[in-house]
Design an enzyme around this catalytic site. Structure first.
Site, PDB file in Angstrom:
ATOM      1  N   GLU A   1      -6.964   5.257   2.377  1.00  0.00           N
ATOM      2  CA  GLU A   1      -7.040   3.976   1.668  1.00  0.00           C
ATOM      3  C   GLU A   1      -6.857   2.796   2.617  1.00  0.00           C
ATOM      4  O   GLU A   1      -6.036   1.911   2.359  1.00  0.00           O
ATOM      5  CB  GLU A   1      -6.032   3.914   0.506  1.00  0.00           C
ATOM      6  CG  GLU A   1      -6.533   4.634  -0.739  1.00  0.00           C
ATOM      7  CD  GLU A   1      -5.879   4.120  -2.018  1.00  0.00           C
ATOM      8  OE1 GLU A   1      -6.416   3.155  -2.588  1.00  0.00           O
ATOM      9  OE2 GLU A   1      -4.849   4.670  -2.452  1.00  0.00           O
TER      10      GLU A   1
ATOM     11  N   ASP B   1       2.427   2.511  -1.835  1.00  0.00           N
ATOM     12  CA  ASP B   1       3.062   3.353  -2.857  1.00  0.00           C
ATOM     13  C   ASP B   1       3.243   4.797  -2.365  1.00  0.00           C
ATOM     14  O   ASP B   1       3.855   5.610  -3.067  1.00  0.00           O
ATOM     15  CB  ASP B   1       2.316   3.296  -4.196  1.00  0.00           C
ATOM     16  CG  ASP B   1       0.818   3.416  -4.084  1.00  0.00           C
ATOM     17  OD1 ASP B   1       0.283   3.451  -2.957  1.00  0.00           O
ATOM     18  OD2 ASP B   1       0.159   3.495  -5.132  1.00  0.00           O
ATOM     19  N   HIS B   2       2.753   5.093  -1.165  1.00  0.00           N
ATOM     20  CA  HIS B   2       2.970   6.407  -0.545  1.00  0.00           C
ATOM     21  C   HIS B   2       3.868   6.258   0.685  1.00  0.00           C
ATOM     22  O   HIS B   2       3.801   5.246   1.390  1.00  0.00           O
ATOM     23  CB  HIS B   2       1.655   7.014  -0.062  1.00  0.00           C
ATOM     24  CG  HIS B   2       0.666   7.316  -1.144  1.00  0.00           C
ATOM     25  ND1 HIS B   2       0.341   8.607  -1.505  1.00  0.00           N
ATOM     26  CD2 HIS B   2      -0.087   6.499  -1.924  1.00  0.00           C
ATOM     27  CE1 HIS B   2      -0.574   8.572  -2.459  1.00  0.00           C
ATOM     28  NE2 HIS B   2      -0.850   7.311  -2.747  1.00  0.00           N
TER      29      HIS B   2
ATOM     30  N   ASN C   1      -4.157  14.032  -3.899  1.00  0.00           N
ATOM     31  CA  ASN C   1      -4.163  13.706  -5.333  1.00  0.00           C
ATOM     32  C   ASN C   1      -4.069  14.960  -6.198  1.00  0.00           C
ATOM     33  O   ASN C   1      -4.648  15.026  -7.284  1.00  0.00           O
ATOM     34  CB  ASN C   1      -5.396  12.880  -5.702  1.00  0.00           C
ATOM     35  CG  ASN C   1      -5.150  11.380  -5.569  1.00  0.00           C
ATOM     36  OD1 ASN C   1      -4.124  10.873  -6.003  1.00  0.00           O
ATOM     37  ND2 ASN C   1      -6.077  10.684  -4.945  1.00  0.00           N
TER      38      ASN C   1
ATOM     39  N   ASP D   1       0.713  14.201  -1.177  1.00  0.00           N
ATOM     40  CA  ASP D   1       0.222  14.078   0.199  1.00  0.00           C
ATOM     41  C   ASP D   1       0.646  15.349   0.926  1.00  0.00           C
ATOM     42  O   ASP D   1       1.832  15.694   0.950  1.00  0.00           O
ATOM     43  CB  ASP D   1       0.833  12.856   0.878  1.00  0.00           C
ATOM     44  CG  ASP D   1       0.467  11.570   0.141  1.00  0.00           C
ATOM     45  OD1 ASP D   1      -0.549  10.960   0.499  1.00  0.00           O
ATOM     46  OD2 ASP D   1       1.198  11.210  -0.817  1.00  0.00           O
TER      47      ASP D   1
ATOM     48  N   ASN E   1      -1.074   7.489   3.276  1.00  0.00           N
ATOM     49  CA  ASN E   1      -1.925   6.614   2.478  1.00  0.00           C
ATOM     50  C   ASN E   1      -1.279   5.235   2.528  1.00  0.00           C
ATOM     51  O   ASN E   1      -0.224   5.016   1.926  1.00  0.00           O
ATOM     52  CB  ASN E   1      -2.046   7.118   1.036  1.00  0.00           C
ATOM     53  CG  ASN E   1      -2.900   6.198   0.177  1.00  0.00           C
ATOM     54  OD1 ASN E   1      -2.869   4.984   0.356  1.00  0.00           O
ATOM     55  ND2 ASN E   1      -3.653   6.770  -0.744  1.00  0.00           N
TER      56      ASN E   1
ATOM     57  N   ASP F   1      -4.083  12.433   1.460  1.00  0.00           N
ATOM     58  CA  ASP F   1      -3.729  12.231   0.057  1.00  0.00           C
ATOM     59  C   ASP F   1      -4.631  13.149  -0.754  1.00  0.00           C
ATOM     60  O   ASP F   1      -5.809  12.853  -0.934  1.00  0.00           O
ATOM     61  CB  ASP F   1      -3.939  10.765  -0.310  1.00  0.00           C
ATOM     62  CG  ASP F   1      -3.643  10.483  -1.775  1.00  0.00           C
ATOM     63  OD1 ASP F   1      -3.390  11.439  -2.536  1.00  0.00           O
ATOM     64  OD2 ASP F   1      -3.679   9.298  -2.153  1.00  0.00           O
TER      65      ASP F   1
END
Length: 258
Positions: A34, A249-250, A148, A217, A7, A146
């Site tokens: 994303e 952030d990943h 989530n 992930d 991501n 991802d």
DNA sequence: ATGGTCGTAAGACGA
């Protein structure tokens, strides 16, 4: 074959960093989430110059997924066949070297009181229906991205915080269980059952330096692919600011298949 | 453990 999922939180902002990473890691297949741009704004040239075929399912501002591959990509498919769910670009799949690769960006779900939460459950229902309808647990299939979903307490610094959210409540975990029951293995959890390995850290609260993260992930694979997985790891360097500037952030998850 | 950061795109909103 080396396959990665990442991501990237905007492919255009992160382009130089991603290209540098591709040159160093040389993955054969990369699933991106994303990307946050329309198809026509995707930076095809940079990836093609690096030797990758590209399949994009974009969306401005939010969401957007893509697959990069050194081998040719065929039979690209997008979405879940649900008008409401397909308003958001969250799934792209393709055939690569005889393997069906499905790249997913599963909705966050947010708070249980939000209308985003039932949307996530509907999305997961549709994903499971697509697997049942179009795919075979005895075939060569990888589902990654991802998710989530915090599936196990061992996969977060503070799992209790997530227990009553759309990331880690019982209903969402049960959906993940159903993916496993259908015939997908969580490759990293299989190799490292002890947990404590994260792929996402909040930008806030100095989360990364303190390693206050979470593994959301995943690379999931049917048995015929799982048995070929030699190594799998999270490429934490890509979350470091000092390394190559502003990170997503990943961090990427990378798996090697024999 | 979530006011505290990002990206997008031009002020919130999503994460």
């Amino acid at each position: 074959m080396i396959l990665a999922t990442w991501n990237v939180n905007s492919v255009r902002t992160r382009l130089d960093r991603i290209l540098d990473w591709l040159a160093r890691r040389k993955p054969d297949v990369v699933c991106l989430q994303e990307i946050k741009c329309r198809d026509d704004a995707f930076p095809y040239e940079g990836f093609e110059a690096a030797g990758y075929h590209v399949a994009v399912h974009g969306q401005p501002s939010y969401n957007g997924v893509a697959i990069l591959s050194r081998s040719p990509i065929t039979d690209v498919r997008t979405g879940l066949g649900d008008e409401l769910l397909d308003e958001q670009s969250r799934l792209i799949s393709a055939e690569i070297d005889g393997v069906r690769v499905i790249c997913v960006y599963i909705p966050n779900g947010a708070d249980l009181s939000s209308d985003k939460y039932p949307y996530k459950l509907r999305w997961l229902d549709a994903l499971e229906a697509q697997l049942e309808r179009d795919h075979d647990p005895d075939g060569r299939l990888i589902v990654c991205g991802d998710t989530n979903i915090l599936h196990r307490d061992a996969d977060a610094y503070n799992p209790y915080y997530w227990h009553n959210t759309g990331i880690g409540n019982d209903a969402v975990r049960a959906h993940f269980d159903r993916l496993i029951d259908w015939g997908l293995g969580d490759l990293l959890a299989t190799k490292h059952p002890e947990g404590g390995i994260y792929s996402w850290w909040d930008y806030r609260h100095l989360s990364f330096p303190q390693n206050h993260g979470m593994r959301i992930d995943h690379i999931l694979a049917t048995e015929s692919m799982a048995e070929r997985c030699a190594t799998i790891f999270v490429d934490r360097d890509e979350r470091k600011t000092a390394f190559l500037g502003k990170p997503s952030d990943h961090a990427p998850v990378i798996a090697q298949f024999n």
